[in-house]
Structures are given as C-alpha cells and as structure tokens.
Motif scaffolding. Structure first.
Motif, mmCIF file in Angstrom:
data_model
loop_
_atom_site.group_PDB
_atom_site.id
_atom_site.type_symbol
_atom_site.label_atom_id
_atom_site.label_comp_id
_atom_site.label_asym_id
_atom_site.label_seq_id
_atom_site.Cartn_x
_atom_site.Cartn_y
_atom_site.Cartn_z
ATOM 1 N N GLU A 141 0.830 -1.206 0.000
ATOM 2 C CA GLU A 141 0.000 0.000 0.000
ATOM 3 C C GLU A 141 0.867 1.259 0.000
ATOM 4 O OE1 GLU A 141 -3.201 2.751 0.420
ATOM 5 O OE2 GLU A 141 -2.890 0.815 -0.555
ATOM 6 N N LEU A 142 1.917 1.270 0.809
ATOM 7 C CA LEU A 142 2.800 2.432 0.870
ATOM 8 C C LEU A 142 3.557 2.637 -0.440
ATOM 9 C CD1 LEU A 142 4.197 1.986 4.494
ATOM 10 C CD2 LEU A 142 2.578 3.726 3.702
ATOM 11 N N CYS A 143 3.755 1.546 -1.181
ATOM 12 C CA CYS A 143 4.447 1.626 -2.477
ATOM 13 C C CYS A 143 3.471 1.794 -3.636
ATOM 14 C CB CYS A 143 5.299 0.372 -2.683
ATOM 15 S SG CYS A 143 6.684 0.223 -1.531
ATOM 16 N N ASP A 144 2.199 2.033 -3.323
ATOM 17 C CA ASP A 144 1.160 2.278 -4.339
ATOM 18 C C ASP A 144 0.966 1.107 -5.293
ATOM 19 O OD1 ASP A 144 0.485 4.860 -3.434
ATOM 20 O OD2 ASP A 144 2.183 5.730 -4.514
ATOM 21 N N VAL A 145 1.113 -0.101 -4.782
ATOM 22 C CA VAL A 145 0.837 -1.287 -5.593
ATOM 23 C C VAL A 145 -0.678 -1.496 -5.623
ATOM 24 C CG1 VAL A 145 1.229 -3.766 -5.847
ATOM 25 C CG2 VAL A 145 3.037 -2.300 -4.923
ATOM 26 N N GLN A 164 1.790 0.930 13.280
ATOM 27 C CA GLN A 164 2.020 1.563 11.978
ATOM 28 C C GLN A 164 2.424 0.600 10.879
ATOM 29 O OE1 GLN A 164 3.982 1.927 14.665
ATOM 30 N NE2 GLN A 164 6.100 2.524 14.162
ATOM 31 N N TYR A 165 2.895 -0.584 11.256
ATOM 32 C CA TYR A 165 3.370 -1.517 10.244
ATOM 33 C C TYR A 165 2.271 -2.431 9.701
ATOM 34 C CZ TYR A 165 7.894 0.131 11.863
ATOM 35 O OH TYR A 165 8.962 0.936 12.196
ATOM 36 N N VAL A 166 1.070 -2.316 10.230
ATOM 37 C CA VAL A 166 -0.057 -3.072 9.670
ATOM 38 C C VAL A 166 -1.218 -2.165 9.265
ATOM 39 C CG1 VAL A 166 0.501 -5.179 10.950
ATOM 40 C CG2 VAL A 166 -1.121 -3.536 11.928
ATOM 41 N N GLU A 171 -6.168 -0.645 6.260
ATOM 42 C CA GLU A 171 -7.002 0.397 5.664
ATOM 43 C C GLU A 171 -7.361 0.069 4.220
ATOM 44 O OE1 GLU A 171 -4.741 3.975 6.179
ATOM 45 O OE2 GLU A 171 -5.654 4.421 8.131
ATOM 46 N N ARG A 172 -6.379 -0.396 3.452
ATOM 47 C CA ARG A 172 -6.643 -0.694 2.044
ATOM 48 C C ARG A 172 -7.587 -1.876 1.894
ATOM 49 N NH1 ARG A 172 -7.817 1.758 -1.872
ATOM 50 N NH2 ARG A 172 -6.070 3.154 -1.384
ATOM 51 N N VAL A 173 -7.396 -2.913 2.707
ATOM 52 C CA VAL A 173 -8.290 -4.070 2.639
ATOM 53 C C VAL A 173 -9.723 -3.654 2.962
ATOM 54 C CG1 VAL A 173 -8.876 -6.272 3.734
ATOM 55 C CG2 VAL A 173 -6.511 -5.796 3.091
ATOM 56 N N LEU A 174 -9.889 -2.816 3.982
ATOM 57 C CA LEU A 174 -11.231 -2.355 4.345
ATOM 58 C C LEU A 174 -11.840 -1.492 3.243
ATOM 59 C CD1 LEU A 174 -10.737 -1.482 8.139
ATOM 60 C CD2 LEU A 174 -11.846 -3.498 7.155
ATOM 61 N N GLN A 175 -11.047 -0.621 2.660
ATOM 62 C CA GLN A 175 -11.549 0.238 1.591
ATOM 63 C C GLN A 175 -11.969 -0.563 0.362
ATOM 64 O OE1 GLN A 175 -8.398 3.060 0.909
ATOM 65 N NE2 GLN A 175 -8.649 4.039 2.914
ATOM 66 N N ASN A 176 -11.335 -1.708 0.157
ATOM 67 C CA ASN A 176 -11.636 -2.530 -1.016
ATOM 68 C C ASN A 176 -12.634 -3.643 -0.720
ATOM 69 O OD1 ASN A 176 -9.573 -0.941 -2.056
ATOM 70 N ND2 ASN A 176 -8.681 -2.597 -3.245
ATOM 71 N N SER A 177 -13.272 -3.590 0.445
ATOM 72 C CA SER A 177 -14.242 -4.622 0.840
ATOM 73 C C SER A 177 -15.617 -3.984 1.015
ATOM 74 C CB SER A 177 -13.786 -5.306 2.136
ATOM 75 O OG SER A 177 -12.502 -5.878 1.991
ATOM 76 N N HIS A 178 -16.267 -3.672 -0.080
ATOM 77 C CA HIS A 178 -17.533 -2.945 -0.032
ATOM 78 C C HIS A 178 -18.677 -3.779 0.532
ATOM 79 C CE1 HIS A 178 -16.039 -0.068 -3.462
ATOM 80 N NE2 HIS A 178 -15.385 0.081 -2.332
ATOM 81 N N ASP A 179 -18.563 -5.100 0.491
ATOM 82 C CA ASP A 179 -19.645 -5.966 0.973
ATOM 83 C C ASP A 179 -19.449 -6.413 2.416
ATOM 84 O OD1 ASP A 179 -20.827 -5.862 -1.550
ATOM 85 O OD2 ASP A 179 -19.728 -7.612 -2.270
ATOM 86 N N LEU A 180 -18.439 -5.865 3.086
ATOM 87 C CA LEU A 180 -18.101 -6.315 4.437
ATOM 88 C C LEU A 180 -19.236 -6.045 5.422
ATOM 89 C CD1 LEU A 180 -15.791 -7.531 6.148
ATOM 90 C CD2 LEU A 180 -15.085 -5.185 6.669
#
Length: 207
Positions: A141-145, A164-166, A171-180
């Motif tokens: 995520e920090l490397c914009d992959v 800070q290391y997780v 955040e990215r997993v949650l943002q990409n999980s719209h059906d959660l």
C-alpha cells in the motif's frame, strides 16, 4: 518424480511430501499437507475435497490447483504458494512466515505473490489475514501497488497489535471490501517482522 495419495475418508486425512515435483490426490474429503519441495499440487480430480490446510515451508514456489475446495488455510514460508484455480473457495485463512533477515531482500517478491493470492481469492466471503501478511500488504500500500477488490463479508485480522506496520494494509483491505458486514480483530502474540527491517526497505524505496 510424482507422489499420489488416494483415500476415501469421512474424517481427516494427512498427506506429507518431500522432494517431489507433483502430487495429485483423487478422492478425499480433507487434506492437511506439509509441502517441502512440491512444485505442483493438483487437486482438480478430488471432487470430494472441501478443506485444504497447507503449511508451506520451501524455497520452491508451489502451484496449487484445487477447483473444488471450499476452505483453504494457507501458511506460507520463504516462497509463497501460487494459486492456479481455487474458484470454489468461500473461506480462506492466509499468513506468511519467514526469517526477519529475509524481509527486505524478498519484499518486492512477497508483495507480488501475496497480492496475486488475494486476487485469486477476491470472491471469498470469509477471510482471515495474519500479522505478517498484513505487514507485507502495508508495504504494498505504501508503495502504491494496486489491490484487488474483495467480496468478503466476514473479515478477521490477527496481529500482535494495531500499529504503523499493519495499519496501511488494513485500511486498504477495508476500503476494497464494499460488501463487508463483520470485522473481527484478534490481538494476540504472533510472529511479526521487526520494524527496522520494514523501515530499511521503505528507505531504499525512498519512502
């Protein structure tokens, strides 16, 4: 150079392989596999197989073809497994274990492999991610992959603590999980990569 295990069972079944390139399993309902030097685990003919538990401890990247399984518990070490066909999985538990000194050296490779695994499993409804898996996702995520969109409805995160290391990966997993619909966080003692190794990698990336 092949190993085959075939057994009809109503309970658990164990299959252990070492120094083989391919294993095919024809008719079992549960497989617990410890793969050391296996290059390809072919479960395409295992119509009854529903649960696959893999402890992968190898420098060899094992390919897994298991189109009929519903539950996958995958713990990678050193070189992650490559998922070929896992289209029927509804529940997955993913983590990775490696020596800390490897963290910087293999970081790019690990990001690529773990995100490919997530992409293959983006359809699962129940997903568990371990602490080191989250750390590698955070580097990505920090490397914009780019991250895949997930259809997960119940997400469990297992980590020593929320730090800070997780956080970027979470955040990215949650943002990409719209059906959660359900999020569970287990903070427990688990194997994590020391922060200095992750900081060193990020510094080399200019971050």
């Amino acid at each position: 150079e092949s190993a085959t295990s075939s057994a009809a069972t109503s309970g658990g079944c164990g299959f252990r392989s070492n120094n083989v390139k391919r294993a095919a399993v024809d008719s079992i309902s549960c497989l617990h596999d410890v793969i050391l030097q296996l290059r390809f685990l072919d479960l395409s003919k295992s119509l009854r197989l529903r649960t696959l538990v893999v402890d992968h401890n190898s420098w060899v990247a094992t390919k897994i073809e298991a189109p009929h399984i519903h539950r996958l518990h995958l713990r990678n070490s050193q070189s992650p497994c490559a998922l070929v066909d896992v289209s029927s999985i509804t529940e997955a538990n993913l983590n990775i274990f490696f020596q800390s000194v490897e963290a910087t050296f293999n970081a790019d490779f690990l990001q690529d492999m773990l995100l490919k695994s997530l992409n293959k499993l983006q359809h699962v409804e129940k997903l568990t991610l371990g602490g080191k898996f989250l750390q590698i996702l955070s580097l990505a995520e920090l490397c914009d992959v780019p991250f895949p969109m997930l259809k997960v409805k119940a997400l469990t995160l297992e980590t020593t603590k929320i730090f800070q290391y997780v956080i970027p990966g979470i955040e990215r997993v949650l943002q990409n999980s719209h059906d959660l619909k359900k999020l569970t966080i287990h903070t427990r003692h688990c194997n994590t990569t020391p922060g200095e190794h992750l900081d060193k990698y990020l510094a080399l990336e200019g971050l």
